[in-house]
Design a protein around this motif. Structure first.
Motif, PDB file in Angstrom:
ATOM      1  N   ASP A  51      44.374  -3.981  50.801  1.00 46.29           N
ATOM      2  CA  ASP A  51      43.760  -5.121  50.121  1.00 46.29           C
ATOM      3  C   ASP A  51      44.053  -5.150  48.623  1.00 46.29           C
ATOM      4  OD1 ASP A  51      42.634  -5.939  52.511  1.00 46.29           O
ATOM      5  OD2 ASP A  51      40.773  -4.815  52.179  1.00 46.29           O
ATOM      6  N   PHE A  52      44.649  -4.086  48.092  1.00 44.69           N
ATOM      7  CA  PHE A  52      44.966  -4.044  46.664  1.00 44.69           C
ATOM      8  C   PHE A  52      46.334  -4.683  46.443  1.00 44.69           C
ATOM      9  CE2 PHE A  52      42.037  -0.457  47.241  1.00 44.69           C
ATOM     10  CZ  PHE A  52      41.112  -0.713  46.229  1.00 44.69           C
ATOM     11  N   VAL A  53      46.354  -5.819  45.755  1.00 40.37           N
ATOM     12  CA  VAL A  53      47.573  -6.595  45.567  1.00 40.37           C
ATOM     13  C   VAL A  53      47.861  -6.746  44.085  1.00 40.37           C
ATOM     14  CG1 VAL A  53      48.731  -8.788  46.021  1.00 40.37           C
ATOM     15  CG2 VAL A  53      47.141  -7.848  47.711  1.00 40.37           C
ATOM     16  N   VAL A  54      49.100  -6.467  43.683  1.00 43.55           N
ATOM     17  CA  VAL A  54      49.514  -6.660  42.294  1.00 43.55           C
ATOM     18  C   VAL A  54      49.885  -8.126  42.105  1.00 43.55           C
ATOM     19  CG1 VAL A  54      51.122  -5.969  40.482  1.00 43.55           C
ATOM     20  CG2 VAL A  54      50.373  -4.285  42.185  1.00 43.55           C
ATOM     21  N   ASP A  55      49.044  -8.859  41.393  1.00 41.18           N
ATOM     22  CA  ASP A  55      49.316 -10.277  41.166  1.00 41.18           C
ATOM     23  C   ASP A  55      49.425 -10.624  39.691  1.00 41.18           C
ATOM     24  OD1 ASP A  55      46.697  -9.997  40.415  1.00 41.18           O
ATOM     25  OD2 ASP A  55      45.880 -11.409  41.887  1.00 41.18           O
ATOM     26  N   ARG A  56      49.503  -9.594  38.854  1.00 38.57           N
ATOM     27  CA  ARG A  56      49.695  -9.765  37.412  1.00 38.57           C
ATOM     28  C   ARG A  56      50.282  -8.459  36.880  1.00 38.57           C
ATOM     29  NH1 ARG A  56      43.380 -10.371  36.145  1.00 38.57           N
ATOM     30  NH2 ARG A  56      43.538 -11.275  38.243  1.00 38.57           N
ATOM     31  N   PRO A  57      50.836  -8.454  35.669  1.00 34.58           N
ATOM     32  CA  PRO A  57      51.398  -7.205  35.125  1.00 34.58           C
ATOM     33  C   PRO A  57      50.367  -6.071  35.160  1.00 34.58           C
ATOM     34  CG  PRO A  57      52.075  -9.049  33.777  1.00 34.58           C
ATOM     35  CD  PRO A  57      51.084  -9.596  34.761  1.00 34.58           C
ATOM     36  N   LEU A  58      50.848  -4.885  35.550  1.00 34.78           N
ATOM     37  CA  LEU A  58      49.950  -3.754  35.772  1.00 34.78           C
ATOM     38  C   LEU A  58      50.563  -2.474  35.232  1.00 34.78           C
ATOM     39  CD1 LEU A  58      47.312  -2.795  37.340  1.00 34.78           C
ATOM     40  CD2 LEU A  58      48.878  -2.214  39.214  1.00 34.78           C
ATOM     41  N   VAL A  59      49.760  -1.692  34.521  1.00 32.95           N
ATOM     42  CA  VAL A  59      50.153  -0.348  34.090  1.00 32.95           C
ATOM     43  C   VAL A  59      49.769   0.621  35.204  1.00 32.95           C
ATOM     44  CG1 VAL A  59      49.821   1.490  32.392  1.00 32.95           C
ATOM     45  CG2 VAL A  59      49.841  -0.909  31.653  1.00 32.95           C
ATOM     46  N   LEU A  60      50.736   1.340  35.734  1.00 30.06           N
ATOM     47  CA  LEU A  60      50.497   2.282  36.819  1.00 30.06           C
ATOM     48  C   LEU A  60      50.039   3.639  36.276  1.00 30.06           C
ATOM     49  CD1 LEU A  60      53.618   1.423  39.014  1.00 30.06           C
ATOM     50  CD2 LEU A  60      51.234   0.769  39.462  1.00 30.06           C
ATOM     51  N   GLY A  61      49.727   4.557  37.183  1.00 32.74           N
ATOM     52  CA  GLY A  61      49.400   5.929  36.807  1.00 32.74           C
ATOM     53  C   GLY A  61      47.906   6.194  36.755  1.00 32.74           C
ATOM     54  N   HIS A  62      47.428   7.128  37.600  1.00 34.59           N
ATOM     55  CA  HIS A  62      46.007   7.497  37.555  1.00 34.59           C
ATOM     56  C   HIS A  62      45.793   9.010  37.506  1.00 34.59           C
ATOM     57  CE1 HIS A  62      47.001   7.230  41.904  1.00 34.59           C
ATOM     58  NE2 HIS A  62      46.287   8.340  41.967  1.00 34.59           N
ATOM     59  N   GLU A  63      46.860   9.800  37.518  1.00 34.13           N
ATOM     60  CA  GLU A  63      46.749  11.246  37.374  1.00 34.13           C
ATOM     61  C   GLU A  63      47.117  11.581  35.937  1.00 34.13           C
ATOM     62  OE1 GLU A  63      48.636  11.833  41.889  1.00 34.13           O
ATOM     63  OE2 GLU A  63      49.543  12.862  40.178  1.00 34.13           O
ATOM     64  N   SER A  64      46.131  11.876  35.092  1.00 34.17           N
ATOM     65  CA  SER A  64      46.468  11.951  33.667  1.00 34.17           C
ATOM     66  C   SER A  64      45.631  12.965  32.908  1.00 34.17           C
ATOM     67  CB  SER A  64      46.324  10.568  33.018  1.00 34.17           C
ATOM     68  OG  SER A  64      45.019  10.061  33.198  1.00 34.17           O
ATOM     69  N   SER A  65      46.185  13.345  31.763  1.00 31.56           N
ATOM     70  CA  SER A  65      45.519  14.268  30.841  1.00 31.56           C
ATOM     71  C   SER A  65      45.870  13.860  29.422  1.00 31.56           C
ATOM     72  CB  SER A  65      45.982  15.704  31.094  1.00 31.56           C
ATOM     73  OG  SER A  65      47.377  15.832  30.788  1.00 31.56           O
ATOM     74  N   GLY A  66      45.172  14.423  28.460  1.00 27.87           N
ATOM     75  CA  GLY A  66      45.477  14.109  27.062  1.00 27.87           C
ATOM     76  C   GLY A  66      44.457  14.717  26.126  1.00 27.87           C
ATOM     77  N   THR A  67      44.365  14.145  24.934  1.00 24.79           N
ATOM     78  CA  THR A  67      43.480  14.646  23.885  1.00 24.79           C
ATOM     79  C   THR A  67      42.612  13.513  23.366  1.00 24.79           C
ATOM     80  OG1 THR A  67      45.126  16.299  23.223  1.00 24.79           O
ATOM     81  CG2 THR A  67      43.380  15.788  21.631  1.00 24.79           C
ATOM     82  N   ILE A  68      41.321  13.763  23.251  1.00 23.25           N
ATOM     83  CA  ILE A  68      40.415  12.756  22.704  1.00 23.25           C
ATOM     84  C   ILE A  68      40.686  12.594  21.211  1.00 23.25           C
ATOM     85  CG2 ILE A  68      37.998  12.187  22.213  1.00 23.25           C
ATOM     86  CD1 ILE A  68      37.260  13.675  24.791  1.00 23.25           C
ATOM     87  N   VAL A  69      40.939  11.347  20.787  1.00 19.29           N
ATOM     88  CA  VAL A  69      41.243  11.086  19.374  1.00 19.29           C
ATOM     89  C   VAL A  69      40.210  10.193  18.712  1.00 19.29           C
ATOM     90  CG1 VAL A  69      43.725  11.476  19.610  1.00 19.29           C
ATOM     91  CG2 VAL A  69      42.797   9.188  20.018  1.00 19.29           C
ATOM     92  N   ALA A  70      39.308   9.591  19.473  1.00 24.37           N
ATOM     93  CA  ALA A  70      38.231   8.774  18.914  1.00 24.37           C
ATOM     94  C   ALA A  70      37.141   8.642  19.965  1.00 24.37           C
ATOM     95  CB  ALA A  70      38.735   7.390  18.487  1.00 24.37           C
ATOM     96  N   VAL A  71      35.924   8.369  19.501  1.00 22.51           N
ATOM     97  CA  VAL A  71      34.793   8.222  20.418  1.00 22.51           C
ATOM     98  C   VAL A  71      34.031   6.944  20.105  1.00 22.51           C
ATOM     99  CG1 VAL A  71      34.540  10.706  20.758  1.00 22.51           C
ATOM    100  CG2 VAL A  71      33.247   9.570  18.944  1.00 22.51           C
ATOM    101  N   GLY A  72      33.409   6.384  21.112  1.00 21.36           N
ATOM    102  CA  GLY A  72      32.574   5.214  20.936  1.00 21.36           C
ATOM    103  C   GLY A  72      31.151   5.602  20.585  1.00 21.36           C
ATOM    104  N   ALA A  73      30.312   4.588  20.424  1.00 23.90           N
ATOM    105  CA  ALA A  73      28.904   4.834  20.123  1.00 23.90           C
ATOM    106  C   ALA A  73      28.276   5.679  21.219  1.00 23.90           C
ATOM    107  CB  ALA A  73      28.168   3.500  19.999  1.00 23.90           C
ATOM    108  N   ASP A  74      27.354   6.545  20.821  1.00 25.46           N
ATOM    109  CA  ASP A  74      26.599   7.401  21.734  1.00 25.46           C
ATOM    110  C   ASP A  74      27.410   8.574  22.280  1.00 25.46           C
ATOM    111  OD1 ASP A  74      24.407   5.619  21.480  1.00 25.46           O
ATOM    112  OD2 ASP A  74      25.225   4.364  23.088  1.00 25.46           O
ATOM    113  N   VAL A  75      28.589   8.832  21.711  1.00 20.89           N
ATOM    114  CA  VAL A  75      29.386   9.998  22.105  1.00 20.89           C
ATOM    115  C   VAL A  75      29.508  10.927  20.906  1.00 20.89           C
ATOM    116  CG1 VAL A  75      31.572  10.847  23.024  1.00 20.89           C
ATOM    117  CG2 VAL A  75      30.690   8.635  23.780  1.00 20.89           C
ATOM    118  N   ALA A  76      29.222  12.201  21.103  1.00 17.80           N
ATOM    119  CA  ALA A  76      29.240  13.172  20.004  1.00 17.80           C
ATOM    120  C   ALA A  76      30.633  13.280  19.394  1.00 17.80           C
ATOM    121  CB  ALA A  76      28.773  14.540  20.504  1.00 17.80           C
ATOM    122  N   SER A  77      30.695  13.290  18.084  1.00 20.98           N
ATOM    123  CA  SER A  77      31.980  13.321  17.376  1.00 20.98           C
ATOM    124  C   SER A  77      32.714  14.637  17.572  1.00 20.98           C
ATOM    125  CB  SER A  77      31.771  13.061  15.885  1.00 20.98           C
ATOM    126  OG  SER A  77      30.921  14.054  15.320  1.00 20.98           O
TER     127      SER A  77
END
Length: 334
Positions: A51-77
């Motif tokens: 049932d999942f259909v690509v009907d518009r441009p899509l960024v793929l990839g869901h297995e990921s890692s990285g480094t936190i570089v900024a936080v939103g409100a209510d997240v400890a700096s």
């Protein structure tokens, strides 16, 4: 930022996009590694999965890692600068499934790279802070990204009730099958038998600890009398044979995404009182995944057989066609 975008089935383009801003409760992650999953290749080649259909441009990839570089409100700096493995889910915390603890089944889920939601083949992504899991310094970026498929394997083994002394049959020696094999052994299984059509993948299963490997075209699995069968192939013939291999009151877990419909040996399921269930993603698995990898009981780095820079994401999506390939990873910052 740069993003690799599926603009139509079979065509990837690099785009310049605005760096997203973390909302309340979110973190902004500078992406390091992204594993290529079979679902990514399905979307790339066919434009849909069920049932999942690509009907518009899509960024793929869901297995990921990285480094936190900024936080939103209510997240400890103090989280800025923290290396993380991303659990790529945004469930609605007020849904009935989330409130029951089954947040992965939330009907309002926003999951990375599941249309219409963009994934991680970009230089930056945002995610809820509770889904950005801190990793130890000695864990590689690639291994941190592969905590996602390992989480599928952990969920499958939990559903299969694998424990000390279990005998397990796994169909399919792709990335999920190999992760399932390793997890079963880590859970205490004394015997894990793996079936696959490809000789090289059977060799890989042996290298990762399988106690036996089978070519289902030449060897019958139906009399194995295992405690649990986990299908990571999606092949109807493998599922039917695997069910017949399970002892009375054993467990069958369907993980592989194959045919939408298939014929099952219902008389065997009934007469043996087998428990048959499926796995759709995961919940509450990340700390177990990090622990298993860190302890050495699961080796994620050795599953990576090819690495690509972000500009070569399309080649990464075709890496499964390279003989001997198991898992391709995109190194986003290279």
């Amino acid at each position: 930022m740069r993003a690799s975008v599926l603009v139509e089935p079979g065509r990837i383009e690099m785009e310049e996009r605005e760096v997203p801003s973390p909302g309340p409760g979110d973190v902004l992650v500078k992406v390091a590694s992204v594993g290529i999953c079979g679902s990514d290749t399905h979307f790339y080649r066919e434009g849909r999965i069920g049932d999942f259909v690509v009907d518009r441009p899509l960024v793929l990839g869901h297995e990921s890692s990285g480094t936190i570089v900024a936080v939103g409100a209510d997240v400890a700096s103090h989280r800025i600068g923290q290396r993380v493995s991303i659990e790529p889910q945004r469930p609605d915390p007020s849904s009935e499934e989330s409130r029951r603890g089954l947040y992965h089944l939330c009907p309002h889920m926003q999951f990375f790279a599941a249309p219409p939601f963009d994934g991680a083949l970009a230089e930056y992504v945002t995610i809820g802070s509770g889904f950005a899991h801190a990793i130890p310094d000695d864990m590689s970026d690639d291994a941190a990204a592969l905590c996602e498929p390992l989480s599928v394997a952990i969920a499958a083994n939990r559903k299969a009730r694998v424990t000390a002394g279990s005998r397990v049959l796994v169909a399919g020696a792709g990335p999920i099958g190999i992760a399932t094999l390793q997890s079963a052994l880590a859970f205490g299984a004394t015997e894990v038998i793996v079936s696959d059509l490809e000789p090289r993948r059977r060799e890989m299963a042996t290298e990762f600890g399988a106690t036996a490997v089978l070519d289902p075209r030449e060897q019958d699995v139906t009399g194995l009398h295992v405690d649990a069968f986990i299908d990571a192939s999606g092949a109807p013939s493998a599922v039917a044979a695997g069910i017949e291999a399970v002892r009375p009151a054993g467990t069958v877990v369907l993980v592989g995404m194959g045919a939408d419909e298939m014929t099952l040996p219902v008389h065997i399921i009934q007469h043996r009182e087998l428990l048959l269930t499926g796995v759709f993603r995961y919940a509450n698995t990340w700390q177990a995944a990090i622990s298993l990898e860190r302890s050495g009981r699961v080796d994620l780095d050795s599953m990576v057989t090819k690495r690509f820079p972000l500009a070569e994401a399309e080649q990464a999506l075709n890496a499964d066609r390279i003989p001997g390939s198991l898992k391709a990873v995109v190194r986003v910052q290279e």
